[in-house]
Design an enzyme around this catalytic site. Structure first.
Site, PDB file in Angstrom:
ATOM      1  N   GLU A 161     -26.072  11.364  -1.726  1.00  0.00           N
ATOM      2  CA  GLU A 161     -26.596  10.961  -0.419  1.00  0.00           C
ATOM      3  C   GLU A 161     -28.076  10.606  -0.451  1.00  0.00           C
ATOM      4  OE1 GLU A 161     -24.857  12.261   3.393  1.00  0.00           O
ATOM      5  OE2 GLU A 161     -26.500  13.708   3.307  1.00  0.00           O
ATOM      6  N   LYS A 197     -31.062  10.700   1.764  1.00  0.00           N
ATOM      7  CA  LYS A 197     -31.396  11.436   2.991  1.00  0.00           C
ATOM      8  C   LYS A 197     -32.882  11.803   2.951  1.00  0.00           C
ATOM      9  CE  LYS A 197     -29.697  15.738   3.404  1.00  0.00           C
ATOM     10  NZ  LYS A 197     -28.799  16.839   3.797  1.00  0.00           N
ATOM     11  N   LYS A 247     -23.185   7.206   6.974  1.00  0.00           N
ATOM     12  CA  LYS A 247     -23.209   8.592   7.451  1.00  0.00           C
ATOM     13  C   LYS A 247     -23.972   8.619   8.774  1.00  0.00           C
ATOM     14  CE  LYS A 247     -22.843  13.178   6.362  1.00  0.00           C
ATOM     15  NZ  LYS A 247     -23.860  13.786   5.508  1.00  0.00           N
ATOM     16  N   GLU A 259     -14.249  14.057   8.863  1.00  0.00           N
ATOM     17  CA  GLU A 259     -14.909  15.345   8.593  1.00  0.00           C
ATOM     18  C   GLU A 259     -14.378  16.453   9.497  1.00  0.00           C
ATOM     19  OE1 GLU A 259     -19.253  15.514   7.823  1.00  0.00           O
ATOM     20  OE2 GLU A 259     -19.281  16.801   9.586  1.00  0.00           O
ATOM     21  N   ASN A 273     -16.950  20.180   6.022  1.00  0.00           N
ATOM     22  CA  ASN A 273     -18.388  20.407   6.055  1.00  0.00           C
ATOM     23  C   ASN A 273     -18.663  21.908   6.098  1.00  0.00           C
ATOM     24  OD1 ASN A 273     -21.160  20.314   6.442  1.00  0.00           O
ATOM     25  ND2 ASN A 273     -21.052  18.586   7.866  1.00  0.00           N
ATOM     26  N   GLU A 303     -18.530  19.257   1.628  1.00  0.00           N
ATOM     27  CA  GLU A 303     -19.829  18.707   2.024  1.00  0.00           C
ATOM     28  C   GLU A 303     -20.812  19.812   2.391  1.00  0.00           C
ATOM     29  OE1 GLU A 303     -17.291  15.448   4.624  1.00  0.00           O
ATOM     30  OE2 GLU A 303     -19.158  16.234   5.426  1.00  0.00           O
ATOM     31  N   SER A 304     -22.062  19.652   1.969  1.00  0.00           N
ATOM     32  CA  SER A 304     -23.185  20.537   2.323  1.00  0.00           C
ATOM     33  C   SER A 304     -23.187  21.838   1.526  1.00  0.00           C
ATOM     34  CB  SER A 304     -23.212  20.887   3.814  1.00  0.00           C
ATOM     35  OG  SER A 304     -23.289  19.741   4.609  1.00  0.00           O
TER      36      SER A 304
END
Length: 264
Positions: free
Chosen positions: A53, A55, A115, A166, A187, A217-218
């Site tokens: 990503e 970001k 995103k 998601e 997530n 994710e994350s």
């Protein structure tokens, strides 16, 4: 912009509706040509694949890397073996921009993910025109609005996009399955509090379906976390760890851990 704890998603959506109200209705073009992300994950199931990503900032961490050359970063991701590049386009909370997606998509061959908190066809048309091949739809955003989620999902597919749907919990996972989503994200960040726990991903594994691909994710910073989800997830989405890495190639390759699966 400061957000009260427990009001993250609510605050973001208020701002997002204002943004969309000012957004131009674009005539949608054709989806950029690249490989099918779902098929890629199925074919390359020996290793955990990485969605890398771009970001610059986030509501929970603040500024992450404002000075980054986004195109260089994206090219480095591609060269290091990322399966897809995720680009934050939310300007207010993540210091993203739709132009970042356009620039990156013009300079890489692999899929790109828009995103954002997508709630309107305007955003989907804009994503296609900016070079995205995959968009994100977050189930939590469509609380009690399943038909709206379904309509946006089907619309994206009709254009030739793929959709990463998601989820955060079992109820949302069931909605993703009901939609017929092929690519499903879990997530690990609670969108109300923004707290992160890898346990979120692990708790949903018993409910996975064989034909789908799943992305954790994350909250994944090293091979250690990657290993914990590698058996049941096809890929991971990683932003902060890669944006702050001093050796990007090594960091990304370390995350692509070997998977023990029935498919191998």
């Amino acid at each position: 912009m400061n957000i009260k704890k427990g009001k993250f998603l609510e605050t973001i959506l208020v701002e997002k509706r204002l943004e969309i109200a000012k957004m131009t209705e674009e005539q949608v073009g054709k989806v950029r040509q690249t490989y099918n992300f779902y098929n890629y994950l199925k074919k390359h199931s020996d290793k955990l694949q990485v969605i890398a990503e771009v970001k610059k900032a986030s509501p929970s961490l603040g500024d992450i890397n404002l000075e980054v050359d986004i195109v260089d970063q994206a090219k480095n991701y591609e060269q290091a073996g990322a399966a897809m590049i995720s680009v934050l386009t939310d300007p207010v909370f993540f210091k993203g921009n739709i132009e970042y997606l356009r620039e990156i998509s013009e300079n890489v061959q692999i899929p790109t993910l828009n995103k954002d908190f997508i709630i309107d066809k305007k955003q989907i048309n804009r994503a296609v025109n900016a070079g995205a091949t995959v968009i994100l739809l977050i189930v939590a955003v469509f609380e009690n609005e399943y038909i709206k989620l379904q309509n946006l999902y089907n619309y994206a597919l009709s254009l030739g996009l793929e959709v990463l749907v998601e989820t955060h919990n079992k109820a949302e996972l069931e909605i993703a399955h009901q939609l017929g989503a092929k690519i499903i994200g879990v997530n690990n960040r609670n969108l109300k509090t923004f707290e992160v726990s890898l346990q979120n991903s692990l708790d949903l594994i018993p409910y996975f379906k064989e034909d789908n691909v799943y992305i954790s994710e994350s909250g994944i910073f090293s091979a250690n976390e990657a290993q914990k989800v590698s058996e049941d997830f096809n890929g991971i989405l990683v932003g902060t760890a890669l944006m702050q890495s001093e050796n990007l190639e090594k960091s990304l390759k370390d995350l692509k851990v070997k998977r023990k699966t029935n498919e191998n």
